[in-house]
Write an enzyme that holds these catalytic residues in place. Structure first.
Site, PDB file in Angstrom:
ATOM      1  N   ALA A  40       0.836  -1.208   0.000  1.00  0.00           N
ATOM      2  CA  ALA A  40       0.000   0.000   0.000  1.00  0.00           C
ATOM      3  C   ALA A  40       0.869   1.255   0.000  1.00  0.00           C
ATOM      4  O   ALA A  40       0.618   2.201  -0.746  1.00  0.00           O
ATOM      5  CB  ALA A  40      -0.921   0.000   1.213  1.00  0.00           C
ATOM      6  N   GLU A  41       1.922   1.231   0.827  1.00  0.00           N
ATOM      7  CA  GLU A  41       2.823   2.391   0.864  1.00  0.00           C
ATOM      8  C   GLU A  41       3.482   2.600  -0.496  1.00  0.00           C
ATOM      9  O   GLU A  41       3.595   3.722  -0.988  1.00  0.00           O
ATOM     10  CB  GLU A  41       3.924   2.174   1.920  1.00  0.00           C
ATOM     11  CG  GLU A  41       3.470   2.394   3.345  1.00  0.00           C
ATOM     12  CD  GLU A  41       4.554   1.984   4.334  1.00  0.00           C
ATOM     13  OE1 GLU A  41       4.986   2.842   5.126  1.00  0.00           O
ATOM     14  OE2 GLU A  41       4.990   0.811   4.301  1.00  0.00           O
ATOM     15  N   TYR A  42       3.931   1.477  -1.069  1.00  0.00           N
ATOM     16  CA  TYR A  42       4.607   1.534  -2.361  1.00  0.00           C
ATOM     17  C   TYR A  42       3.666   2.114  -3.423  1.00  0.00           C
ATOM     18  O   TYR A  42       4.009   3.052  -4.140  1.00  0.00           O
ATOM     19  CB  TYR A  42       5.067   0.126  -2.753  1.00  0.00           C
ATOM     20  CG  TYR A  42       5.823   0.059  -4.056  1.00  0.00           C
ATOM     21  CD1 TYR A  42       7.206   0.169  -4.078  1.00  0.00           C
ATOM     22  CD2 TYR A  42       5.151  -0.115  -5.266  1.00  0.00           C
ATOM     23  CE1 TYR A  42       7.907   0.118  -5.273  1.00  0.00           C
ATOM     24  CE2 TYR A  42       5.837  -0.169  -6.461  1.00  0.00           C
ATOM     25  CZ  TYR A  42       7.219  -0.059  -6.462  1.00  0.00           C
ATOM     26  OH  TYR A  42       7.905  -0.100  -7.649  1.00  0.00           O
ATOM     27  N   GLU A 119      30.945 -18.655 -10.094  1.00  0.00           N
ATOM     28  CA  GLU A 119      29.568 -18.140 -10.098  1.00  0.00           C
ATOM     29  C   GLU A 119      28.672 -19.099 -10.862  1.00  0.00           C
ATOM     30  O   GLU A 119      29.139 -19.823 -11.723  1.00  0.00           O
ATOM     31  CB  GLU A 119      29.496 -16.820 -10.886  1.00  0.00           C
ATOM     32  CG  GLU A 119      30.255 -15.691 -10.318  1.00  0.00           C
ATOM     33  CD  GLU A 119      30.401 -14.586 -11.373  1.00  0.00           C
ATOM     34  OE1 GLU A 119      29.544 -14.469 -12.264  1.00  0.00           O
ATOM     35  OE2 GLU A 119      31.404 -13.870 -11.294  1.00  0.00           O
ATOM     36  N   LYS A 121      26.233 -20.166 -13.809  1.00  0.00           N
ATOM     37  CA  LYS A 121      26.064 -19.713 -15.183  1.00  0.00           C
ATOM     38  C   LYS A 121      24.565 -19.614 -15.435  1.00  0.00           C
ATOM     39  O   LYS A 121      23.868 -20.627 -15.534  1.00  0.00           O
ATOM     40  CB  LYS A 121      26.715 -20.695 -16.145  1.00  0.00           C
ATOM     41  CG  LYS A 121      26.688 -20.214 -17.581  1.00  0.00           C
ATOM     42  CD  LYS A 121      27.655 -21.019 -18.422  1.00  0.00           C
ATOM     43  CE  LYS A 121      27.802 -20.452 -19.812  1.00  0.00           C
ATOM     44  NZ  LYS A 121      26.547 -20.451 -20.570  1.00  0.00           N
ATOM     45  N   ASP A 123      21.086 -19.218 -17.132  1.00  0.00           N
ATOM     46  CA  ASP A 123      20.600 -19.587 -18.458  1.00  0.00           C
ATOM     47  C   ASP A 123      19.602 -18.545 -18.928  1.00  0.00           C
ATOM     48  O   ASP A 123      18.395 -18.686 -18.760  1.00  0.00           O
ATOM     49  CB  ASP A 123      19.958 -20.968 -18.396  1.00  0.00           C
ATOM     50  CG  ASP A 123      19.933 -21.619 -19.762  1.00  0.00           C
ATOM     51  OD1 ASP A 123      20.510 -21.038 -20.708  1.00  0.00           O
ATOM     52  OD2 ASP A 123      19.342 -22.698 -19.884  1.00  0.00           O
ATOM     53  N   GLU A 181      22.919 -11.021 -17.406  1.00  0.00           N
ATOM     54  CA  GLU A 181      22.029 -11.983 -18.043  1.00  0.00           C
ATOM     55  C   GLU A 181      20.592 -11.671 -17.643  1.00  0.00           C
ATOM     56  O   GLU A 181      20.288 -11.588 -16.459  1.00  0.00           O
ATOM     57  CB  GLU A 181      22.454 -13.379 -17.540  1.00  0.00           C
ATOM     58  CG  GLU A 181      21.980 -14.515 -18.360  1.00  0.00           C
ATOM     59  CD  GLU A 181      22.921 -14.867 -19.524  1.00  0.00           C
ATOM     60  OE1 GLU A 181      23.916 -14.165 -19.759  1.00  0.00           O
ATOM     61  OE2 GLU A 181      22.608 -15.851 -20.199  1.00  0.00           O
ATOM     62  N   TYR A 233      27.041  -9.707 -14.092  1.00  0.00           N
ATOM     63  CA  TYR A 233      28.207 -10.521 -13.755  1.00  0.00           C
ATOM     64  C   TYR A 233      29.537  -9.932 -14.194  1.00  0.00           C
ATOM     65  O   TYR A 233      30.573 -10.567 -14.057  1.00  0.00           O
ATOM     66  CB  TYR A 233      28.065 -11.937 -14.316  1.00  0.00           C
ATOM     67  CG  TYR A 233      27.796 -11.994 -15.798  1.00  0.00           C
ATOM     68  CD1 TYR A 233      28.749 -11.575 -16.716  1.00  0.00           C
ATOM     69  CD2 TYR A 233      26.592 -12.478 -16.283  1.00  0.00           C
ATOM     70  CE1 TYR A 233      28.509 -11.627 -18.062  1.00  0.00           C
ATOM     71  CE2 TYR A 233      26.333 -12.532 -17.639  1.00  0.00           C
ATOM     72  CZ  TYR A 233      27.292 -12.099 -18.523  1.00  0.00           C
ATOM     73  OH  TYR A 233      27.059 -12.143 -19.855  1.00  0.00           O
ATOM     74  N   LYS A 322      30.079 -27.100 -17.704  1.00  0.00           N
ATOM     75  CA  LYS A 322      28.708 -27.402 -18.116  1.00  0.00           C
ATOM     76  C   LYS A 322      28.241 -28.667 -17.417  1.00  0.00           C
ATOM     77  O   LYS A 322      28.940 -29.677 -17.427  1.00  0.00           O
ATOM     78  CB  LYS A 322      28.642 -27.595 -19.630  1.00  0.00           C
ATOM     79  CG  LYS A 322      28.801 -26.309 -20.421  1.00  0.00           C
ATOM     80  CD  LYS A 322      27.597 -25.414 -20.200  1.00  0.00           C
ATOM     81  CE  LYS A 322      27.313 -24.456 -21.308  1.00  0.00           C
ATOM     82  NZ  LYS A 322      27.020 -24.947 -22.608  1.00  0.00           N
ATOM     83  N   CYS A 416      12.825 -44.455 -51.014  1.00  0.00           N
ATOM     84  CA  CYS A 416      12.668 -43.144 -50.376  1.00  0.00           C
ATOM     85  C   CYS A 416      11.218 -42.949 -49.934  1.00  0.00           C
ATOM     86  O   CYS A 416      10.306 -43.121 -50.750  1.00  0.00           O
ATOM     87  CB  CYS A 416      13.073 -42.055 -51.355  1.00  0.00           C
ATOM     88  SG  CYS A 416      12.666 -40.403 -50.765  1.00  0.00           S
ATOM     89  N   CYS A 419       9.766 -39.956 -52.398  1.00  0.00           N
ATOM     90  CA  CYS A 419       9.558 -40.066 -53.854  1.00  0.00           C
ATOM     91  C   CYS A 419       9.527 -41.509 -54.350  1.00  0.00           C
ATOM     92  O   CYS A 419       9.232 -41.752 -55.523  1.00  0.00           O
ATOM     93  CB  CYS A 419      10.633 -39.286 -54.600  1.00  0.00           C
ATOM     94  SG  CYS A 419      12.256 -40.059 -54.517  1.00  0.00           S
ATOM     95  N   CYS A 434      18.666 -40.993 -50.615  1.00  0.00           N
ATOM     96  CA  CYS A 434      17.706 -41.147 -51.703  1.00  0.00           C
ATOM     97  C   CYS A 434      18.507 -40.894 -52.977  1.00  0.00           C
ATOM     98  O   CYS A 434      19.246 -39.920 -53.073  1.00  0.00           O
ATOM     99  CB  CYS A 434      16.578 -40.132 -51.568  1.00  0.00           C
ATOM    100  SG  CYS A 434      15.615 -39.953 -53.077  1.00  0.00           S
ATOM    101  N   CYS A 439      14.445 -35.550 -56.147  1.00  0.00           N
ATOM    102  CA  CYS A 439      13.479 -35.910 -55.100  1.00  0.00           C
ATOM    103  C   CYS A 439      12.870 -34.636 -54.520  1.00  0.00           C
ATOM    104  O   CYS A 439      13.590 -33.750 -54.074  1.00  0.00           O
ATOM    105  CB  CYS A 439      14.175 -36.705 -54.001  1.00  0.00           C
ATOM    106  SG  CYS A 439      13.141 -36.985 -52.554  1.00  0.00           S
TER     107      CYS A 439
HETATM  108  S1  IVH Z   1      31.111 -14.137 -17.761  1.00  0.00           S
HETATM  109  C1  IVH Z   1      34.149 -13.399 -21.375  1.00  0.00           C
HETATM  110  N1  IVH Z   1      29.436 -14.991 -15.973  1.00  0.00           N
HETATM  111  O1  IVH Z   1      27.418 -17.248 -20.615  1.00  0.00           O
HETATM  112  C2  IVH Z   1      32.791 -13.914 -21.126  1.00  0.00           C
HETATM  113  N2  IVH Z   1      28.844 -15.223 -18.251  1.00  0.00           N
HETATM  114  O2  IVH Z   1      29.121 -18.641 -22.710  1.00  0.00           O
HETATM  115  C3  IVH Z   1      32.228 -13.310 -19.912  1.00  0.00           C
HETATM  116  N3  IVH Z   1      26.651 -16.221 -18.611  1.00  0.00           N
HETATM  117  O3  IVH Z   1      27.458 -14.839 -23.101  1.00  0.00           O
HETATM  118  C4  IVH Z   1      31.024 -13.985 -19.488  1.00  0.00           C
HETATM  119  N4  IVH Z   1      26.135 -16.473 -16.489  1.00  0.00           N
HETATM  120  O4  IVH Z   1      25.721 -14.556 -21.331  1.00  0.00           O
HETATM  121  C5  IVH Z   1      29.681 -14.852 -17.273  1.00  0.00           C
HETATM  122  N5  IVH Z   1      28.046 -15.664 -14.260  1.00  0.00           N
HETATM  123  C6  IVH Z   1      28.280 -15.520 -15.570  1.00  0.00           C
HETATM  124  C7  IVH Z   1      27.360 -15.923 -16.542  1.00  0.00           C
HETATM  125  C8  IVH Z   1      27.685 -15.761 -17.897  1.00  0.00           C
HETATM  126  C9  IVH Z   1      25.733 -16.640 -17.739  1.00  0.00           C
HETATM  127  C10 IVH Z   1      26.548 -16.294 -20.088  1.00  0.00           C
HETATM  128  C11 IVH Z   1      26.888 -15.023 -20.780  1.00  0.00           C
HETATM  129  C12 IVH Z   1      27.851 -15.368 -21.869  1.00  0.00           C
HETATM  130  C13 IVH Z   1      27.800 -16.838 -21.891  1.00  0.00           C
HETATM  131  C14 IVH Z   1      29.174 -17.357 -22.231  1.00  0.00           C
END
Ligand code: IVH
Length: 687
Positions: A40-42, A119, A121, A123, A181, A233, A322, A416, A419, A434, A439
């Site tokens: 409400a305040e916001y 850190e 990564k 997505d 990201e 990042y 990965k 195929c 055809c 084929c 084709c």
């Molecule tokens: S550092 C020199 N940190 O991953 C590259 N990238 O494959 C610096 N991404 O295009 C990227 N989380 O969009 C970095 N903690 C993170 C990340 C991150 C996601 C993505 C980023 C980059 C891709 C690289």
């Protein structure tokens, strides 16, 4: 005191006060997850601000929190050249590869002690945001890493994007580029999809697609209605304030300015700890509110980062671990066969739909008949399916103990499926083809590829239309596109004069496409956009390429023997040469004026160079292109290995760094001299 009694200075003061309060509450709510104000305040504060701004439109500024809602749709996205390219990351898939990566650091900088920041990564979608004197000025997508799309208005709608940098212990820089990201939380994604489904709209495949689709909207009001967030990042660059010396400090500085930085970063001093941290993240992966596809490991010290430099577009100082692919159990309902552009018979498993890591999977590639035999995949089998990132889902294993005896073995068809022509498999080749070059399946796919985006890019030439022309016997090869009977087309049902004219214009316009696109469009096996560009750069015309020896093609750096053979074979085939002659007769441009062959012997050949500062005679990308044609490797960072830094006007930290390292600095004039008149865009050459 009522508002009308306040003079304008007081109004401005109140506006500023409200904006700061709202910004801060926003930050507490979205970034810290610790709101101190009630809804409400916001709402009351935002309402008051909106009312005052309505009475004083002259006081509305783009960084006001009222401006996060979006206004009118844009016609398209402008392009933004990244002052420093946005790079990609190399990947490692297991502990051994991670250790090999670290060992290389030790080899390059022996005797150095490294600290690492680890850190998650995220997505999502990479973006770069530029702040001028602390105010959000513009933002761009990553694009191809060099040029992105201007999505300033869309980014403005994201609640975790500070429109103004928060006051912090660090002075506000004159210019700051923050990189991060844009992503969607899993729950927000699910809720969004529910909403879209209720509205009868198309749902998104996964949170990343949801984020991408929502961010790249021409109507920012749509973006504003989507639950997007930003994790930052990296600092792209800082001007007018001292830059931190480590990644860890850079994250702290970004946080102090009000950014939501990648959560739970760890500063670690050994690769054992790094590996442990990778596992820590992997265990938490499913429980996290957002999707991560791995872990990023970065060398902490910026000095060490610079010393380590880059390989192609990947920094040596960072890598991504990965996670292993995600797997699920499901059933093979059927096995079908598609005929590809090059005539290959591609077996495909139709699966009981199953959700793997947020994506519904209902098909899996089976590669070829040997693969099916090797894994003994039968129709009706229960199987483990794996989806790894963007890769097409695959069947990893058959659960044979779940067989009932009703499963049907599969055999590749002798004819195929499109055809009816006999299929053929060369000894030593995995694929079955084929045998009918005409084709329709091949021809149709070939045309879809030819008119497609990375190829001749003929807009309006959809797949349905292409298929129809093939079925009507109007097209027998891709060159027939340029000999269509437009009067007959205008008569076709559902088309008419106007569509025919538009289509004709698009077809005609495509005759002038750059050579690289034409090479890609030809559909040579294994040759995609990237390889086509290498070939175009090297040979400059289709005639030169067509008449090149296998050795000459094989000598193109980055191509490799398999691709070279494929290109060579393609042009040895008389039918392909005939199509190219037809294209030539139709007036399709077969040589590229803009892409002169790369100079391998000139003064810049093989040199690593860096561009910095503002150029007056050409754009940054023109300069980059000209340097590449001159055989130079253009890099974004100055290191000991840099041969020359070309400094334009107002060159900043890179020129300083070059001086520090004793790297040669040359002016724009000297750059022009080195390039020579022929290598330049017309505008620059005229100067
Ligand atoms: S550092 C020199 N940190 O991953 C590259 N990238 O494959 C610096 N991404 O295009 C990227 N989380 O969009 C970095 N903690 C993170 C990340 C991150 C996601 C993505 C980023 C980059 C891709 C690289």
């Amino acid at each position: 005191m009522s508002e009308s009694e306040l003079d304008l200075a007081d109004v401005a003061c109140r506006i500023d006060d409200l904006r700061r309060t709202i910004d801060h509450w926003n930050y507490e709510y979205y970034v810290l997850d610790r709101p101190s104000a009630t809804d409400a305040e916001y709402d009351a504060a935002l309402r008051e601000l909106r009312e005052i701004e309505q009475r004083h439109p002259e006081l509305v500024t783009p960084e006001s929190p009222t401006q996060r809602v979006g206004t009118t749709p844009q016609a398209g996205f402008a392009q933004i050249v990244h002052p420093l390219p946005m790079l990609s990351l190399s990947n490692v898939y297991d502990e051994a590869e991670l250790r090999a990566w670290a060992a290389r650091l030790d080899r390059i900088l022996p005797g150095t002690t490294f600290a690492f920041v680890v850190e998650p990564k995220i997505d999502g979608l990479a973006v770069a945001l530029t702040y001028v004197n602390g105010v959000f000025d513009h933002g761009a997508t990553r694009g191809d890493g060099f040029v992105g799309e201007d999505i300033t208005q869309n980014l403005r709608t994201i609640k975790t994007v500070p429109l103004r940098l928060a006051a912090s212990a660090s002075p506000i820089p004159a210019r700051l580029e923050a990189r991060g990201e844009v992503y969607m939380r899993k729950r927000d994604f699910a809720a969004l999809n529910e909403r879209l489904e209720r509205d009868g709209a198309k749902v998104f495949m996964n949170p990343r697609n949801g984020a991408a689709g929502s961010l790249r909207q021409l109507d920012q009001r749509i973006t504003a209605s989507r639950p997007l967030r930003l994790f930052v990042y990296q600092i792209g660059y800082v001007e007018g304030a001292s830059e931190p010396t480590t990644h860890w400090d850079a994250l702290a500085m970004l946080r102090s300015f009000g950014f939501d930085t990648t959560p739970d970063p760890a500063l670690l001093s050994s690769i054992d700890e790094v590996w442990e941290r990778c596992n820590w993240w992997q265990e938490r992966r499913d429980a996290l509110p957002f999707e991560i596809d791995g872990v990023v490991i970065k060398v902490n010290s910026f000095r060490q980062q610079e010393e380590l430099g880059f390989v192609a577009r990947d920094p040596r100082w960072a890598t991504a671990y990965k996670f292993p692919a995600i797997q699920q159990v499901t059933k093979v309902v059927d096995i079908i066969v598609n005929v590809g552009r090059t005539g290959t018979l591609n077996p495909l498993a139709i699966l009981d739909p199953v959700n793997i890591g947020g994506v519904t999977v209902s098909r899996a590639t089976l590669h070829n008949e040997d693969e099916i035999a090797r894994k003994d995949i039968r129709i009706g089998d229960t199987v483990i399916v794996q989806r790894a990132g963007d890769v097409i889902p695959q069947i990893v294993q058959v659960l044979t103990d779940r067989r009932t005896g009703d499963e049907q073995p599969f055999h590749m068809p002798e004819v195929c499926p499109v055809c009816g022509a006999p299929t053929h498999r060369e000894p030593g080749e995995a694929m079955r083809y084929c045998t009918n070059v005409a084709c329709p399946a091949q021809l149709k796919q070939h045309i879809h590829h030819f008119v497609g985006r990375g190829a001749m890019d003929i807009s309006g030439f959809g797949e349905k239309l292409a298929d129809r022309f093939v079925d009507l016997g109007m097209i027998h090869d891709v060159a027939d596109l340029y000999r269509l009977d437009w009067n007959a087309i205008a008569e076709l049902e559902g088309l008419g004069e106007k569509s025919a004219t538009n289509l004709r214009q698009a077809v005609d316009a495509s005759k002038a496409q750059p050579l690289a696109r034409l090479i890609n469009a030809l559909g040579i096996r294994h040759i995609g956009e990237r390889a086509a560009e290498l070939l175009s750069d090297r040979f400059g015309s289709l005639d030169a390429l067509m008449n090149a020896s296998l050795d000459e093609i094989g000598a193109v750096p980055g191509l490799g023997p398999v691709l070279a053979q494929s290109v060579y074979d393609f042009f040895q085939e008389p039918r392909n040469r005939a199509v190219i002659d037809k294209l030539r007769e139709a007036g399709v441009q077969l040589a590229d004026g803009r892409h002169a062959p790369i100079d391998h012997d000139g003064p810049l050949a093989g040199k690593s160079v860096v561009l910095t500062g503002r150029l007056t005679t050409m754009t940054r990308s023109e300069a980059e292109a000209a340097l590449k044609r001159a055989g130079a490797n253009v890099s974004g960072t100055v290191s000991k290995r840099t041969a020359i830094v070309f400094a334009g006007e107002d060159a900043g930290s890179k020129a300083d760094r070059a001086r520090e390292l004793g790297v040669t600095i040359k002016s724009e004039g000297e750059l022009l001299d080195l390039l020579g008149a022929g290598a330049l865009p017309a505008r620059a050459a005229a100067q």
